[in-house]
Design an enzyme around this catalytic site. Structure first.
Site, short mmCIF file in Angstrom:
data_model
loop_
_atom_site.label_atom_id
_atom_site.label_comp_id
_atom_site.label_asym_id
_atom_site.label_seq_id
_atom_site.Cartn_x
_atom_site.Cartn_y
_atom_site.Cartn_z
CB THR A 133 -0.92 0.04 1.23
OG1 THR A 133 -1.40 1.38 1.44
CG2 THR A 133 -0.21 -0.41 2.49
CB CYS A 147 -3.66 4.70 -4.77
SG CYS A 147 -4.76 3.67 -3.78
#
Length: 235
Positions: free
Chosen positions: A83, A197
């Site tokens: 992430t 992202c």
């Protein structure tokens, strides 16, 4: 082959992409039935997302550091945090382990420099666009400057990530919105766009951008395989 430790689940949609990319990369390099040697700890994203919204980054960092220690104890020889946003607490993880932590910014910076570029646009969660952890490391370690969309567009990008992409929803309207934002960043001088992202690659591809796209998920996964096999990637 060294064992890769993955901290995943944030969201599991993008963790599944990591798993696929890692295994494809190992197979492509070694051939035959070869696949990635890894350990995956997939967390429940809901509590982490609450920590994010409420600004409780210390608690989030402590939780992920504990996960990293478990992966190391299980035999992981490096740690990959699947992430972008939670790299805001990367130092908490680094401090908790003795094996290498493969930071997501570094393969991005190396790719930008290899392409001879100096300025990139960045889209990701509001936390990643607003905070400086990505931009500062990119500039300080790799000499690359970074620009982000204006606040209203940041809010739109963020909403699509959490309300759609993290839930596996793909919308043509949202793709058009991202395309518009990427074109605006290019007009401001971005020589490439960082998909900052790990879910964004589910929505947009090279044909949506007027400049090259740098997908953090793909670059991060390739860097992990480089470490695991101790060999450079084959483009």
């Amino acid at each position: 082959m060294r064992t890769i430790g993955l901290i995943g689940g944030m969201s599991w949609e993008s963790t599944a992409v990591y798993y696929r990319l890692l295994n494809h990369e190992v197979r492509d390099r070694l051939g035959g039935l070869s696949s990635a040697q890894l350990l995956l700890y997939s967390v429940d994203f809901a509590p982490i997302a609450t920590f994010q919204r409420e600004g409780h980054w210390h608690q989030a960092g402590a939780q992920l550091a504990a996960v990293a220690r478990k992966l190391e104890a299980g035999g992981a020889e490096c740690i990959l945090l699947c992430t972008n946003t939670m790299h805001l607490v990367a130092q908490s993880i680094v401090d908790a382990i003795s094996v290498p932590f493969l930071h997501i910014v570094d393969p991005v910076g190396e790719a930008v420099r290899a392409a001879g570029l100096h300025k990139v646009g960045f889209i990701g969660t509001a936390f990643s666009m607003r905070e400086r952890f990505f931009a500062d490391r990119l500039h300080e370690r790799h000499g690359v400057s970074m620009i982000v969309p204006p606040p209203d567009d940041q809010a739109g990008v963020h909403e699509i990530i959490y309300n759609e992409l993290c839930l596996g929803k793909i919308s043509e309207t949202s793709r058009a919105k991202y395309r518009e934002i990427m074109h605006a960043l290019a007009q401001e001088g971005a020589e490439a766009i960082v998909l900052g992202c790990t879910e964004i690659t589910l929505l947009v591809s090279a044909q949506d951008s007027p400049v090259p796209l740098l997908d953090t998920t793909t670059l991060h996964a390739k860097a992990a395989v480089d470490f695991s096999l101790d060999t450079p990637s084959i483009d």
